[in-house]
Write a protein that holds these residues in place. Structure first.
Motif, PDB file in Angstrom:
ATOM      1  N   SER A   1     -10.342 106.028  30.062  1.00 38.65           N
ATOM      2  CA  SER A   1      -9.668 106.100  28.907  1.00 38.65           C
ATOM      3  C   SER A   1      -8.223 105.563  29.397  1.00 38.65           C
ATOM      4  CB  SER A   1      -9.583 107.371  28.090  1.00 38.65           C
ATOM      5  OG  SER A   1      -9.227 108.401  28.930  1.00 38.65           O
ATOM      6  N   ILE A   2      -7.576 104.701  28.929  1.00 36.10           N
ATOM      7  CA  ILE A   2      -6.362 104.060  29.354  1.00 36.10           C
ATOM      8  C   ILE A   2      -5.222 104.678  28.485  1.00 36.10           C
ATOM      9  CG2 ILE A   2      -4.927 102.197  30.211  1.00 36.10           C
ATOM     10  CD1 ILE A   2      -7.425 102.461  31.909  1.00 36.10           C
ATOM     11  N   SER A   3      -4.202 105.365  28.857  1.00 36.73           N
ATOM     12  CA  SER A   3      -3.309 105.685  28.130  1.00 36.73           C
ATOM     13  C   SER A   3      -2.122 104.630  27.946  1.00 36.73           C
ATOM     14  CB  SER A   3      -2.276 106.786  28.812  1.00 36.73           C
ATOM     15  OG  SER A   3      -1.534 106.454  30.000  1.00 36.73           O
ATOM     16  N   SER A   4      -1.359 104.806  26.885  1.00 33.08           N
ATOM     17  CA  SER A   4      -0.281 103.914  26.500  1.00 33.08           C
ATOM     18  C   SER A   4       0.476 103.524  27.711  1.00 33.08           C
ATOM     19  CB  SER A   4       0.310 104.247  25.221  1.00 33.08           C
ATOM     20  OG  SER A   4       1.007 105.243  25.493  1.00 33.08           O
ATOM     21  N   ASP A   5       1.111 104.473  28.271  1.00 34.71           N
ATOM     22  CA  ASP A   5       1.994 104.218  29.542  1.00 34.71           C
ATOM     23  C   ASP A   5       1.186 103.485  30.617  1.00 34.71           C
ATOM     24  OD1 ASP A   5       3.746 105.702  28.601  1.00 34.71           O
ATOM     25  OD2 ASP A   5       3.313 107.661  29.539  1.00 34.71           O
ATOM     26  N   GLU A   6      -0.098 103.752  30.959  1.00 38.62           N
ATOM     27  CA  GLU A   6      -0.864 103.070  31.897  1.00 38.62           C
ATOM     28  C   GLU A   6      -0.926 101.488  31.461  1.00 38.62           C
ATOM     29  OE1 GLU A   6      -4.646 104.116  34.689  1.00 38.62           O
ATOM     30  OE2 GLU A   6      -4.750 104.959  32.784  1.00 38.62           O
ATOM     31  N   GLU A   7      -1.213 101.424  30.118  1.00 37.99           N
ATOM     32  CA  GLU A   7      -1.436 100.010  29.522  1.00 37.99           C
ATOM     33  C   GLU A   7      -0.235  99.224  29.865  1.00 37.99           C
ATOM     34  OE1 GLU A   7      -2.625  98.482  25.342  1.00 37.99           O
ATOM     35  OE2 GLU A   7      -3.774 100.095  26.147  1.00 37.99           O
TER      36      GLU A   7
ATOM     37  N   GLU B   1       2.300  94.424  44.111  1.00 37.72           N
ATOM     38  CA  GLU B   1       1.392  94.433  42.748  1.00 37.72           C
ATOM     39  C   GLU B   1       2.491  94.513  41.638  1.00 37.72           C
ATOM     40  OE1 GLU B   1      -1.821  94.227  40.693  1.00 37.72           O
ATOM     41  OE2 GLU B   1      -2.233  94.640  42.966  1.00 37.72           O
ATOM     42  N   PRO B   2       2.210  94.056  40.435  1.00 38.17           N
ATOM     43  CA  PRO B   2       3.212  94.171  39.560  1.00 38.17           C
ATOM     44  C   PRO B   2       2.631  95.349  38.692  1.00 38.17           C
ATOM     45  CG  PRO B   2       2.267  91.653  39.406  1.00 38.17           C
ATOM     46  CD  PRO B   2       1.871  92.692  40.665  1.00 38.17           C
ATOM     47  N   GLY B   3       3.700  96.293  38.300  1.00 33.04           N
ATOM     48  CA  GLY B   3       3.365  97.433  37.672  1.00 33.04           C
ATOM     49  C   GLY B   3       2.977  98.742  38.558  1.00 33.04           C
ATOM     50  N   PHE B   4       2.655  98.686  39.835  1.00 37.65           N
ATOM     51  CA  PHE B   4       2.269  99.619  40.243  1.00 37.65           C
ATOM     52  C   PHE B   4       3.384 100.835  40.428  1.00 37.65           C
ATOM     53  CE2 PHE B   4       1.806 101.983  44.809  1.00 37.65           C
ATOM     54  CZ  PHE B   4       0.887 102.855  44.266  1.00 37.65           C
ATOM     55  N   ASN B   5       4.572 100.400  40.823  1.00 38.82           N
ATOM     56  CA  ASN B   5       5.772 101.271  40.908  1.00 38.82           C
ATOM     57  C   ASN B   5       5.907 102.049  39.543  1.00 38.82           C
ATOM     58  OD1 ASN B   5       7.794 102.550  42.360  1.00 38.82           O
ATOM     59  ND2 ASN B   5       9.176 101.423  41.435  1.00 38.82           N
ATOM     60  N   VAL B   6       5.890 101.361  38.592  1.00 39.23           N
ATOM     61  CA  VAL B   6       5.819 102.086  37.380  1.00 39.23           C
ATOM     62  C   VAL B   6       4.863 103.024  37.059  1.00 39.23           C
ATOM     63  CG1 VAL B   6       5.814 101.578  34.732  1.00 39.23           C
ATOM     64  CG2 VAL B   6       7.189 100.117  35.944  1.00 39.23           C
ATOM     65  N   TRP B   7       3.578 102.570  37.204  1.00 34.63           N
ATOM     66  CA  TRP B   7       2.547 103.416  37.163  1.00 34.63           C
ATOM     67  C   TRP B   7       2.437 104.633  38.123  1.00 34.63           C
ATOM     68  CZ3 TRP B   7      -1.347 105.432  40.197  1.00 34.63           C
ATOM     69  CH2 TRP B   7      -2.567 105.844  39.657  1.00 34.63           C
ATOM     70  N   LEU B   8       2.874 104.554  39.321  1.00 35.49           N
ATOM     71  CA  LEU B   8       3.185 105.451  40.433  1.00 35.49           C
ATOM     72  C   LEU B   8       4.257 106.768  39.687  1.00 35.49           C
ATOM     73  CD1 LEU B   8       2.389 106.617  43.041  1.00 35.49           C
ATOM     74  CD2 LEU B   8       4.347 105.468  43.790  1.00 35.49           C
ATOM     75  N   ASN B   9       5.214 106.067  39.175  1.00 35.09           N
ATOM     76  CA  ASN B   9       6.185 107.128  38.703  1.00 35.09           C
ATOM     77  C   ASN B   9       5.966 107.552  37.382  1.00 35.09           C
ATOM     78  OD1 ASN B   9       8.041 106.729  41.049  1.00 35.09           O
ATOM     79  ND2 ASN B   9       8.603 104.820  40.149  1.00 35.09           N
ATOM     80  N   SER B  10       5.118 106.973  36.511  1.00 33.14           N
ATOM     81  CA  SER B  10       4.927 107.542  35.257  1.00 33.14           C
ATOM     82  C   SER B  10       3.518 108.080  34.976  1.00 33.14           C
ATOM     83  CB  SER B  10       5.182 106.396  34.232  1.00 33.14           C
ATOM     84  OG  SER B  10       4.519 105.151  34.270  1.00 33.14           O
ATOM     85  N   VAL B  11       2.492 107.586  35.583  1.00 30.56           N
ATOM     86  CA  VAL B  11       1.269 108.100  35.181  1.00 30.56           C
ATOM     87  C   VAL B  11       0.510 108.657  36.365  1.00 30.56           C
ATOM     88  CG1 VAL B  11      -1.123 107.089  34.674  1.00 30.56           C
ATOM     89  CG2 VAL B  11       0.881 105.902  33.886  1.00 30.56           C
ATOM     90  N   ALA B  12       0.801 108.527  37.617  1.00 27.33           N
ATOM     91  CA  ALA B  12      -0.019 109.196  38.814  1.00 27.33           C
ATOM     92  C   ALA B  12       0.417 110.696  38.755  1.00 27.33           C
ATOM     93  CB  ALA B  12       0.279 108.557  40.009  1.00 27.33           C
ATOM     94  N   LYS B  13      -0.435 111.568  39.307  1.00 33.11           N
ATOM     95  CA  LYS B  13      -0.182 112.957  39.831  1.00 33.11           C
ATOM     96  C   LYS B  13       1.058 112.909  40.808  1.00 33.11           C
ATOM     97  CE  LYS B  13      -3.744 114.740  37.358  1.00 33.11           C
ATOM     98  NZ  LYS B  13      -3.385 115.343  35.986  1.00 33.11           N
TER      99      LYS B  13
END
Length: 154
Positions: free
Chosen positions: A32-38, A64-76
């Motif tokens: 399941s992919i969250s909207s933040d992750e999407e 990698e496009p989006g990795f920094n955003v993902w790391l700061n908003s989705v990752a543990k």
């Protein structure tokens, strides 16, 4: 009558065997992919992340496009995992990654371009292991890949 009984018995055994195979077959778990992750996955501008440690001389650069955003908003958050957990998982995923780099006819060479030099006996520090682990999770979720025997969960 005896023929009908044997036919029924064979059909029954076949049905039991078929249901057993269906029940025991492996199934791919959908993520399941969250909207933040999407949103992070939809990024087109390249993020450049440098993974390094002040204590060591080791460095990994991820473009990698989006990795920094993902790391700061989705990752543990940092500290969620122990360093030994991260090291063990990274070692497994690096082995699989490097195997895929060496098989460009079997795995997409645009996804698996370069090998990762990661040795189990070297202490890369927490930050390097944390970011590398999260990159692997991000990569697996974004590109629907599996770099180990476990589902890439957040």
């Amino acid at each position: 009558m005896k023929k009908n009984y044997l036919l029924f018995q064979n059909l029954f055994l076949l049905a039991v065997l078929a249901s057993f195979m269906v029940c025991c077959g492996s199934s791919k778990e959908s993520l399941s992919i969250s909207s933040d992750e999407e949103q992070a996955f939809k990024q087109v501008e390249g993020d450049t992340i440098t993974i390094s440690s002040d204590k060591t001389e080791y460095e990994i650069i991820i473009i990698e496009p989006g990795f920094n955003v993902w790391l700061n908003s989705v990752a543990k958050p940092e500290g969620y995992y122990s360093q030994s957990f991260l090291e063990n998982r990274n070692y497994i995923m690096v082995l699989e990654w490097n195997n895929r780099v060496l098989q460009p006819s079997r795995f997409n060479p645009n996804l698996y371009e370069l090998q990762i030099d990661y040795a189990r006996h070297i202490d890369y520090g927490y930050e390097v292991n944390y970011k590398l682990y999260n990159y692997f999770i991000y990569f697996q979720r974004k590109y629907n890949q599996r770099l180990g025997p476990f589902v890439p969960r957040i």
